[in-house]
Enzyme design. Sequence first.
Site, PDB file in Angstrom:
ATOM      1  N   GLY A   1       2.936  -2.931   8.018  1.00 42.16           N
ATOM      2  CA  GLY A   1       3.011  -3.348   9.507  1.00 42.16           C
ATOM      3  C   GLY A   1       4.598  -3.673   9.833  1.00 42.16           C
TER       4      GLY A   1
ATOM      5  CD  GLU B   1      -5.373  -8.896   3.591  1.00 40.77           C
ATOM      6  OE1 GLU B   1      -5.603  -9.188   2.207  1.00 40.77           O
ATOM      7  OE2 GLU B   1      -4.468  -8.829   3.982  1.00 40.77           O
TER       8      GLU B   1
ATOM      9  CB  THR C   1      -0.914   0.056   1.278  1.00 39.90           C
ATOM     10  OG1 THR C   1      -1.628  -1.196   1.222  1.00 39.90           O
ATOM     11  CG2 THR C   1      -1.526   1.136   1.278  1.00 39.90           C
TER      12      THR C   1
END
Lengths: 658, 658
Positions: free
Chosen positions: B177, B421, B138
Site C-alpha cells: 500500500g 495478514e 509480498t
Amino acid sequence: SVNPDLASERQTASFSVEKLTALLDGGTEQTQIRRAVVEVIESDPVFSRENQYFQTQNERYEAAVRKAVHLQRKMHEMGWTENGPEYKYIYRALSGDVAFLLHRVFMRSISVLGSDKQIAKWIPLASQHKLIGSYAQTELGHGTYLQGLETTAVFDSATQEFILNTPKISAMKWWPGDMGRSATHTVVFAQLYIHGKCYGIHPFIVQIRSLQDHSLCPGITAGDIGPKMNFEHIDNGYLLLKNVRIPRENMLSKFCEVRPDGTYVRQGSQKINYFTMTTVRISLISDEVLAPLMKACTIAIRYSVVRRQSKLKPGEQEAKILDYQTQQEKLLPQLAAAYAFHFINDYLQELFNRGYREIQRKNFDMLPELHALSSGFKAVITHHCTAGVEICLRACGGHGYSLLSGLPSLYTKILASCIYEGENTILLLQTARFLIKCFMAASAGQPVPPSVAYLAEVQHGRCPAKNKLDFLSPDIYTEAYQHVAVRLTSSTAAKLQDLIQSGVKKHDAWNQCTVQLVQAAKAHCHYIAVKNFAETVEKLETKAGIQKIMKHLCDLFALHGIFSNTGAFLHDGYTSAAQMDMVAASYLDLLAVIRKDAVPLVDAFDFTDKSLNSALGSYDGQVYQRLYEWAQKSPTNQMSPAYERYLKPLLHNTLSKL
Amino acid sequence: SVNPDLASERQTASFSVEKLTALLDGGTEQTQIRRAVVEVIESDPVFSRENQYFQTQNERYEAAVRKAVHLQRKMHEMGWTENGPEYKYIYRALSGDVAFLLHRVFMRSISVLGSDKQIAKWIPLASQHKLIGSYAQTELGHGTYLQGLETTAVFDSATQEFILNTPKISAMKWWPGDMGRSATHTVVFAQLYIHGKCYGIHPFIVQIRSLQDHSLCPGITAGDIGPKMNFEHIDNGYLLLKNVRIPRENMLSKFCEVRPDGTYVRQGSQKINYFTMTTVRISLISDEVLAPLMKACTIAIRYSVVRRQSKLKPGEQEAKILDYQTQQEKLLPQLAAAYAFHFINDYLQELFNRGYREIQRKNFDMLPELHALSSGFKAVITHHCTAGVEICLRACGGHGYSLLSGLPSLYTKILASCIYEGENTILLLQTARFLIKCFMAASAGQPVPPSVAYLAEVQHGRCPAKNKLDFLSPDIYTEAYQHVAVRLTSSTAAKLQDLIQSGVKKHDAWNQCTVQLVQAAKAHCHYIAVKNFAETVEKLETKAGIQKIMKHLCDLFALHGIFSNTGAFLHDGYTSAAQMDMVAASYLDLLAVIRKDAVPLVDAFDFTDKSLNSALGSYDGQVYQRLYEWAQKSPTNQMSPAYERYLKPLLHNTLSKL
C-alpha cells in the site's frame, strides 16, 4: 508458450476433452456453431471487453449501447436470426455485456399479454427499433410481492384514457433495465381502477421519452438509479408518473379488457402467463448462473496448478497449491457442482419443453410441479453457484481479489441472481408449500406428481453401507438423500400440524416453520440433483473415459453434500457415525483422484481467453506477466493531481505550517 | 422525522441503549471521547465520504491523500497525539478512508527492527513527513510463505553496499500500500547474500522516488497494480529493482548485522518480532472486521423494520420483513456474533497485553499459545464476519445490491481481511498444529497452556439436557462445544498417527488430514468464543436489563452454532436427535425474543448516519426518499454521448442501412 506447470496437467488427461466438450454442448455440431459465433464476436473489436475493468459506469453504459447497435448490423451481416441455431450463443459470447436486453422483454410481454391488434401495431415498431422498450414492474417499495404494487391506472371513460400515477414515493418504479437513460417506451404494471373499484395489477404501454429528441414526456420523471455492485453497463432506472394519460388501447388486453363504457372483461386463461414466469427462471440458469461458475472454476483451477507455494515435502520444490488437500476441498466440489447443475439444467429444459407441449394441448396438470421445480432449482442453483464463485475467488488469495483476475466481477454479477426473478427464500417457501401439500396428499393415498412420488415410498430405516467403497455406489447415496428429503418434509409437516392443533393460527404456524420448510425444499432439490446426475452417468457411453470421470464427479458431488451437512444424515440414525467416517474417507480419497483431471475438466468448458477476461485463467497460464502487463494500462498509472496538490507541498514542507 | 415503523421499535427496548453503548466502549468516558472525535471529523467537509460511491479509483486515491494531509493539520489543531486517548477513534471515524497507513507500518518496522542509530536517523524524517514510507514484503509469486520470497540483496564489500534485484517477474513486489503512487521510501524484504551464501529474508530501507520531483530513482520501476474489489483509495503498488545500490547502513539491524568485511552477526532475540506479527492480527479485528459487521447489522436490521412486504396474516397490513422467521434467522445470528466477537476481542486484547508484559520481562512462554490464538481467531472472526456482512446484504434484496445501501462496499472491503495478514486456511492449520501438539502432550500427562487445558479433561459421554430450556443453560452448551473440540482434535490426531504408523510419510499424512485439522481449529476457537461470551454475561451488572439481553444473545450465538452444524454434535451420540430437536426449538424461540430488541441492539453500536453512509440504514429510516435523492446525484444521470452517437441514429433510422 504454455506454462510448463499447466502443460503437464494436460498430458495426463484420463479422457478426451474434445468429446466432453461435445457432450456439454449437446453434440459436435453444436460445438461447431458455438465456436463459429464466438470467433465472429471475439474478432470484432467493437465487442471487446479488454478495458472493462478500467471503465466507469458511464463508459460501460456507452459501450453496451454501442455493442447493442452494432450487434444488429452484425447479425444482418452474418445472416443470424432470432430463430437461428446461432442465436443462443450470441449472448454468451458477449458475456451479457450488451444493452437493450429489456427491449426483448418488452417485446415478449407484448407478444404474450397483448391482443392480436396490439401485437400487429407494436412488434414491428420494436423490431425495427423505431422505439426502445423496457419493462417497469418493480417499485421502490415492492419486488417479489406483486400484489403490493402501488402505481395506479384509473380509467377515464370521458376521454377513453387511463391516467397513470405513482401516488407515493414507494410507488416509484425502480430497477427496470434500459429505462434509466435509453428507453422511449415501457410496459408499466399498475393497479387498474374503474369507477373507483380496483381490479388488480395490469400491464400498460407508456411512452416515456420523445422519439424526436429523447426529452422526457409530460408527467414523466425518470433517470438512472446510480451505482450498483455490478451491471454497470445497464441503465437500471426510476420512473415517476404524474397524471400521465394513455389511450385505452394501451392496456395489454389478451386476457383482460376494459370496454369503452368501463366494463371489465376477463377473457381466456391466464395460466400460460404463470408458465412464462417459471420458464424465465429456468432460462436464466445456463447463461447467468452456470457459465459464471464454470468460468470461476477454470480461472481458479488453472491458477492453482501454476501457483507454487510452500513445500509439501521438505527439501523439494515448492508445491502446486492444487496439491494441498485444503485447496482441493475448496475447488473440486465447485467443479463437481458445475457439472451436476449442467445436467440438472438439461433435465429441467426437457421437462419444461414437455410441459409446454402439454399446455398447448390445454392440459395444465403439470403446472404446479413445474412451478415448484423452477422455483426451488432457481434458488438452489443460484445460491450454490454464487457461493462457489466466492470460494474460487478466495482460493486465489490476493490475486483473486484483483479485478484483473476476473473473479470479482463474476462474483458481484452472479450474486444478483439470488435476488432477481424471485428472491430465493420466497421461492424456496413456494417449493416447500408444494412439498407439504403433496406429502399430505401422498399420506392420504392420493396420487402426486412424479418428482414427489418418492414422498409416498416406504423408507428404509438404516443406510446399508458397510465400508467406504459402498459410498461410491449411487444407490447408497441417492437413497440417503431421499431419506433426508422425506424426513425433513414429514417432520416439518408434523410440526405444522401440531402447532395448528394446539391452537396456533394457520399463518402463524406457517411462519414458525419457515426456517425448517426452507431446509426441506433444499433437501428435495438436492436429492433430485444427485439422482439426476447418477442417472445421467448411467446413460453415458463408456468409451473415451468420459463415463468414468463423470462417475467420479457425481460421487464427489453427492459425498460433498453429505460431508458438509452431516447432521441431516445422522439425525435419526439413518447414517451411523461409523458410516459418516466412511463418507469422509471416500470423499477425501475422491479429491485426490479428481485432482489429476482437474485441468482437463475445466478445459472441456471451452472458454476462450477473451471470454474469461482474466489475468489468472488464460489457457497458457502466464499469470504474472499478464497481471503486470494489464496493471500498467490502468488509469491509476497516469499522473495524479494529488502530487502537485498535496504530496509535493507536504514533502517540500510548503504546506501552510502544521 | 423518524419513520414511525422504526420509531415504534425503540419505544419498547428492554434495556438502556446508552448503558450498553458505554459497556461496548469500555466506559462512559470512552464514549464521550469517541463521540467528540467523531463530531470533529464528521463536521469537517474534507473528511466527507458523501460522494464516495460515485467516485473513480483515481478520485478515491486523490481524496485519501487529501484527507491524510489534512488529518495532520487537524490533529495539530485539536491537540490530538499518537499516544492520546483520541487516537484510536480517528481511524474508525474516518472509516479507514485515508492514505499513508503504510507510512505508519514503515515507521513501526523501523522502530521494531532497526538499531538505535537507524531509529534516530529515520523516525524523525518520517514523523515530519520529509519522506513517505511503505512496506514491501509480498511479491507477485509469494505471499504468506515468506521464506519463498525471491528478491535478493547481495552484499558488495568493495563499495559497502547492498545490490538489490528482483531477478524474475515473480519476484516483483506486488500489493504494498501507498507504494503505487505516493511513497518515496520503502522497507524491502529480500534474501540476503554475502559472498554467495544465502542468509534468508532481511529488511532493507530503499528510496524509490526522488524527494525533489517524485521521479523514480535509477533502477526502480514502480506503479499501481490497478483495480481491485475495494480499497480504491489505496495505491497498492508494484516494484521492480534492477541493481539498486543502497548503503550497508540501510539493512535494518537490530537483530542481524552485516559487518564491513561481510561477517554476518545475529544479535538479540527475534522472538519479540514474531509477537509483533501476532498482535497485528489481533489489532485489525476491531476496526477492519467487527465495525463492518456491526454497520451491516445496523443497516439491515433498521431496513427490515421499515420495509413491509406481503402479509403474514390475511387481511392485515403488510408485515415488517423482520417479523418473518426466515429474515430473523438471517440477521439475528449475525447480531449475536457481532457481540460475541466484540467480547472475544476484549479477551484477546487483555491476553496480549499480559503477554507483552511477560515478554518485556524476557519470559517468552506464552508465545506459542498467543500465536495459536491470534492465528485461529483472525481466521475465524474474519470468516464469520465476512459471511455475516454478505448475509445482511442479501437480506436487503435489491436495495442491498445498490452501492447506495453501503452494504456492497462493506462486503468487498471486509472480504480482503480473509486474505491479508495471513491467509485464513494457513492460519487455521497453524492453530491446528499447536492443538495437536498440546493434545499429544496432555495425553502424555505433560502440562499445556491454559486455553488448551481442556483437551486433557475427562469428557462426558452424553449431553445431560432433558428439555429445551436446558439448552438455555451456558454450562450445557459450553460443554457441548468443548466436547466437539476435543473430539475433532483427538480423532484427527488419531488419524494422523494411524497414517504415519501405516507407513505414510509424515508430511503426506499431515496433508491428508488438513481438511479435518481445519475443522478442529475452528471448533477450538468457537468453543472459546462461546465460553468467553458466557463468562462475560456472568460478570455483567444485573441492572438496566443489559445482562438479560446479553444472556439471550449469548444463547443465540451458541445455539445458532449448534443448529447450523448439527453433525458435529450428533456424530458420536453426545447429543441425541431428540436433544437436537430441543436445540432447534429453543433456537427458533430465541429469534422471536431477540427480534423485539433488535433495533435497540444495533442502536447501541452508536454509528452516526455519516459513518454508515447508507441510504437504507440511517437513524430516521427514511429509506425511499434517501435512495431517490442519492440516485439523482449519480454521474449516470448526466447526459451520455451514447444518445447522439448511437441512440438517435438508431431511432431516426439514420444508421447506415442495416
